[in-house]
Motif scaffolding. Structure first.
Motif, PDB file in Angstrom:
ATOM      1  N   ALA A  11       0.870  -1.186   0.000  1.00 49.11           N
ATOM      2  CA  ALA A  11       0.000   0.000   0.000  1.00 49.11           C
ATOM      3  C   ALA A  11       0.898   1.225   0.000  1.00 49.11           C
ATOM      4  CB  ALA A  11      -0.908   0.000   1.227  1.00 49.11           C
ATOM      5  N   SER A  12       0.322   2.351  -0.350  1.00 49.00           N
ATOM      6  CA  SER A  12       1.092   3.597  -0.396  1.00 49.00           C
ATOM      7  C   SER A  12       1.452   4.061   1.015  1.00 49.00           C
ATOM      8  CB  SER A  12       0.272   4.687  -1.082  1.00 49.00           C
ATOM      9  OG  SER A  12      -0.801   5.079  -0.236  1.00 49.00           O
ATOM     10  N   PRO A  13       2.496   4.883   1.133  1.00 49.17           N
ATOM     11  CA  PRO A  13       2.810   5.453   2.450  1.00 49.17           C
ATOM     12  C   PRO A  13       1.624   6.208   3.054  1.00 49.17           C
ATOM     13  CG  PRO A  13       4.681   5.736   0.998  1.00 49.17           C
ATOM     14  CD  PRO A  13       3.549   5.213   0.151  1.00 49.17           C
ATOM     15  N   ALA A  14       0.848   6.891   2.230  1.00 57.06           N
ATOM     16  CA  ALA A  14      -0.314   7.630   2.743  1.00 57.06           C
ATOM     17  C   ALA A  14      -1.337   6.678   3.358  1.00 57.06           C
ATOM     18  CB  ALA A  14      -0.960   8.462   1.630  1.00 57.06           C
ATOM     19  N   ASP A  15      -1.562   5.525   2.714  1.00 59.61           N
ATOM     20  CA  ASP A  15      -2.517   4.549   3.257  1.00 59.61           C
ATOM     21  C   ASP A  15      -1.994   3.909   4.538  1.00 59.61           C
ATOM     22  OD1 ASP A  15      -4.308   5.036   1.202  1.00 59.61           O
ATOM     23  OD2 ASP A  15      -3.684   3.293   0.016  1.00 59.61           O
ATOM     24  N   VAL A  16      -0.692   3.637   4.590  1.00 61.48           N
ATOM     25  CA  VAL A  16      -0.107   3.046   5.796  1.00 61.48           C
ATOM     26  C   VAL A  16      -0.166   4.053   6.943  1.00 61.48           C
ATOM     27  CG1 VAL A  16       1.996   2.099   6.836  1.00 61.48           C
ATOM     28  CG2 VAL A  16       1.331   1.431   4.505  1.00 61.48           C
ATOM     29  N   ALA A 110       8.569   4.941   0.762  1.00 61.21           N
ATOM     30  CA  ALA A 110       8.022   4.297  -0.426  1.00 61.21           C
ATOM     31  C   ALA A 110       8.977   3.187  -0.836  1.00 61.21           C
ATOM     32  CB  ALA A 110       7.858   5.312  -1.546  1.00 61.21           C
ATOM     33  N   ASP A 111       8.412   2.062  -1.240  1.00 61.31           N
ATOM     34  CA  ASP A 111       9.195   0.908  -1.661  1.00 61.31           C
ATOM     35  C   ASP A 111       8.507   0.324  -2.890  1.00 61.31           C
ATOM     36  OD1 ASP A 111      11.059  -1.146  -1.714  1.00 61.31           O
ATOM     37  OD2 ASP A 111      10.006  -2.351  -0.219  1.00 61.31           O
ATOM     38  N   VAL A 118      10.227   1.356   8.849  1.00 60.43           N
ATOM     39  CA  VAL A 118      11.505   1.026   9.467  1.00 60.43           C
ATOM     40  C   VAL A 118      11.484   1.514  10.912  1.00 60.43           C
ATOM     41  CG1 VAL A 118      14.010   1.307   9.368  1.00 60.43           C
ATOM     42  CG2 VAL A 118      12.667   1.259   7.238  1.00 60.43           C
ATOM     43  N   VAL A 119      11.615   0.563  11.837  1.00 60.51           N
ATOM     44  CA  VAL A 119      11.637   0.866  13.267  1.00 60.51           C
ATOM     45  C   VAL A 119      13.065   0.615  13.765  1.00 60.51           C
ATOM     46  CG1 VAL A 119      10.657   0.335  15.531  1.00 60.51           C
ATOM     47  CG2 VAL A 119       9.223   0.151  13.472  1.00 60.51           C
ATOM     48  N   THR A 120      13.698   1.659  14.283  1.00 57.44           N
ATOM     49  CA  THR A 120      15.052   1.560  14.806  1.00 57.44           C
ATOM     50  C   THR A 120      15.009   1.902  16.291  1.00 57.44           C
ATOM     51  OG1 THR A 120      15.952   2.202  12.669  1.00 57.44           O
ATOM     52  CG2 THR A 120      17.430   2.367  14.560  1.00 57.44           C
TER      53      THR A 120
END
Length: 161
Positions: A11-16, A110-111, A118-120
């Protein structure tokens, strides 16, 4: 102990971002993680951010005995996220009364046609001699919880709410 965990969504970054900023999604994640109880508070911050607090009680029966000596049968975890934009923010996980500190960042990228979250994090357990081992166990538990979140998120984005 610093570690990074990546979650991917078709899904798009906006949807996530819309999913992550929905309290109903966060409640569904807590249910899937089988927490004993959870209170989700999400406060929008203008058009481009939000503050999230998930105050939860987790069952620790699946942890090794060395960890349960510190946590007890259950433990409180307060997850705080401060999203300063739809592309990311900070994460803090507090365990009141426990010798731990966890903090870091979360970012959406975006991928291709999808999104990578990404959780750091940097997890610290201040217990002599066994702190490093406990940090590894804590990081592994966080990874498992994030994997559950990704499963719920994949279903959510596919319309299973």
């Amino acid at each position: 102990m610093k570690f990074t965990h990546e979650l991917t969504y078709d899904a798009s970054p906006a949807d996530v971002y819309a999913m992550l900023s929905d309290p109903a999604f966060r409640e569904k994640v807590c249910a899937a993680q089988r927490v004993v109880s959870a209170e989700v508070t999400l406060t929008p911050r203008g058009a481009d951010g939000f503050s999230l607090v998930v105050d939860q009680v987790q069952d620790t029966s699946d942890l090794p005995s060395i960890a349960r000596k510190i946590t007890g049968d259950t433990t409180q975890a307060v997850v705080e996220e401060e999203w300063t934009s739809p592309s990311g923010g900070t994460v803090t996980i507090l365990s009141p009364g426990k010798p731990t500190s966890i903090g870091g960042t979360v970012a959406l990228e975006a991928d291709g046609a999808g999104t990578r979250e990404v959780v750091t994090l940097d997890a610290k357990v201040k217990v002599p001699l066994v702190g490093g081992k406990l940090e590894s166990m804590l990081a592994e538990q966080i990874r498992k919880n994030l994997d559950v979140e990704q499963g719920v998120g994949t279903a959510w984005l596919a319309g299973e709410r």
